[in-house]
Scaffold this motif. Structure first.
Motif, PDB file in Angstrom:
ATOM      1  N   GLY A 170      33.110  39.004 -10.152  1.00  0.00           N
ATOM      2  CA  GLY A 170      33.750  37.815  -9.615  1.00  0.00           C
ATOM      3  C   GLY A 170      35.220  37.981  -9.293  1.00  0.00           C
ATOM      4  N   LYS A 171      35.743  39.190  -9.394  1.00  0.00           N
ATOM      5  CA  LYS A 171      37.167  39.408  -9.100  1.00  0.00           C
ATOM      6  C   LYS A 171      37.429  39.542  -7.602  1.00  0.00           C
ATOM      7  CE  LYS A 171      38.070  41.517 -13.586  1.00  0.00           C
ATOM      8  NZ  LYS A 171      38.494  42.725 -14.338  1.00  0.00           N
ATOM      9  N   VAL A 172      36.407  39.930  -6.870  1.00  0.00           N
ATOM     10  CA  VAL A 172      36.488  40.080  -5.415  1.00  0.00           C
ATOM     11  C   VAL A 172      35.300  39.343  -4.809  1.00  0.00           C
ATOM     12  CG1 VAL A 172      36.248  41.738  -3.516  1.00  0.00           C
ATOM     13  CG2 VAL A 172      37.745  42.271  -5.459  1.00  0.00           C
ATOM     14  N   ARG A 173      35.553  38.571  -3.750  1.00  0.00           N
ATOM     15  CA  ARG A 173      34.468  37.828  -3.111  1.00  0.00           C
ATOM     16  C   ARG A 173      33.816  38.643  -1.981  1.00  0.00           C
ATOM     17  NH1 ARG A 173      35.159  32.167  -4.239  1.00  0.00           N
ATOM     18  NH2 ARG A 173      35.459  32.094  -6.499  1.00  0.00           N
ATOM     19  N   GLN A 174      34.632  39.238  -1.107  1.00  0.00           N
ATOM     20  CA  GLN A 174      34.122  40.029   0.006  1.00  0.00           C
ATOM     21  C   GLN A 174      35.052  41.215   0.232  1.00  0.00           C
ATOM     22  OE1 GLN A 174      31.693  37.565   3.071  1.00  0.00           O
ATOM     23  NE2 GLN A 174      33.690  36.587   3.032  1.00  0.00           N
TER      24      GLN A 174
END
Length: 345
Positions: A170-174
């Motif tokens: 969940g630290k990076v979305r895309q």
């Protein structure tokens, strides 16, 4: 303002993105916050930064742009904004960032993400981009590919694997790319497909009246593979503002920072700028208006990254969004492009 899809997770970004590479060098924190407030008030929900900003990159200011955006972001409705940042790759003079960085491996990417999250004062990054390729690849106007410069680099699959971990956490979305070639984009897409890894949703490359190399190879990839173009340098480091035509010593990044913007020092740039300036004048436009309105309306552009050192510049850049270029102007742009090509690739 128009909002366009970025990837398949429901993210929609404004057709104009605010770039921040001057924050912490040419712009103070107060000036930067004024720009951010203005952008938000005019419908811009997309902010682009990088761990190595501001430019020119140096140890004393490294990370300042993210910190400035972070102090502003702390008082905003985070879920309404799309924040993009980038991890610095190897093989450039950024020795103060993670000791090199030596690679885009797990340790370096993870360390970069944690640093960006801390400076941005957020617990997730909407779009995380690889600032430039880890492998041997000509960059920033360096010229042709040279096999003699081959070097060891972190494999693309390995880069995507650590990005997959960060997405799962969940630290990076895309994830996205920057300064990439057609071969590179297709390899990232192939590895994502074959190994069930994150699919790149965007490509941040230079695109302007002086540099339309994206249209040859990459534009078809972007269309068929749904990889959005985030067009940077639409004003070609100030050349397409016309200020260097009026005064070659005008204050700007190219005159303040020696050896900056090598791609714009090439022989054909001056003649092309003069030609586009004459065209703009024929129709009562500023060169800035012509250059930005051209990029804003290209079918291949998902969002155009604009940057400014003054609020008045930002206001002019945003106002150009409402300008529709007549068909005859666009036809004349194509005629000039046939003559001058892309002199600043």
């Amino acid at each position: 303002m128009v909002y366009r899809p970025l990837g398949d997770n429901g993210t929609r970004v404004s057709a104009i993105c605010l770039g921040t590479m001057t924050f912490g060098e040419q712009n103070s924190e107060a000036e930067a916050h004024e720009q951010l407030d203005y952008a938000l008030a005019h419908g811009i929900n997309f902010i682009d930064v990088a761990e190595m900003y501001p430019v020119p990159a140096r140890a004393e200011t490294s990370g300042a742009s993210e910190s400035i955006v972070g102090s502003w972001l702390a008082r905003q409705a985070r879920e309404k904004l799309v924040i993009a940042t980038k991890v610095a790759g190897p093989a450039r003079s950024v020795d103060w960032i993670r000791g090199g960085p030596l690679a885009l491996d797990r340790a370096n990417i993870r360390a970069a993400v944690e640093g960006s999250l801390r400076r941005l004062r957020t617990d997730y990054i909407d779009l995380y981009q690889l600032h430039w390729p880890a492998r041997n690849q000509p960059l920033f106007g360096q010229g042709l590919f040279d096999p003699a410069r081959e070097r060891e680099s972190t494999p693309i699959r390995s880069q995507l694997e650590v990005l997959a971990e960060l997405v799962a956490e969940g630290k990076v979305r895309q994830v996205g790319l920057s300064n990439e070639s057609p071969w590179g984009v297709m390899e990232f897409l192939r590895h994502a497909r074959e190994f069930d890894l994150p699919r790149v949703v965007s490509l941040q490359n230079a695109y302007s009246l002086l540099n339309r190399t994206y249209e040859f190879g990459l534009s078809e990839i972007g269309f068929r593979e749904r990889v959005g173009l985030l067009a940077y340098s639409p004003l070609a480091f100030g050349h397409l503002s016309g200020k260097y035509l009026q005064d070659p010593a005008a204050r700007g990044r190219l005159t303040l920072f020696e050896s900056f913007g090598a791609r714009y020092a090439k022989p054909g740039v001056g003649g092309a700028v003069q030609a586009y300036a004459r065209l703009a004048g024929e129709y009562g436009l500023s060169l800035t208006q012509l250059a930005l309105a051209f990029v804003y309306t290209r079918w291949c552009v998902t969002s155009t990254i604009i940057g400014a050192t003054t609020l008045s510049q930002l206001q002019e850049n945003v106002a150009a969004w409402d300008l529709a270029l007549p068909p005859e102007v666009l036809a004349k742009v194509e005629t000039l492009h046939a003559v001058h090509g892309s002199p600043a690739p």
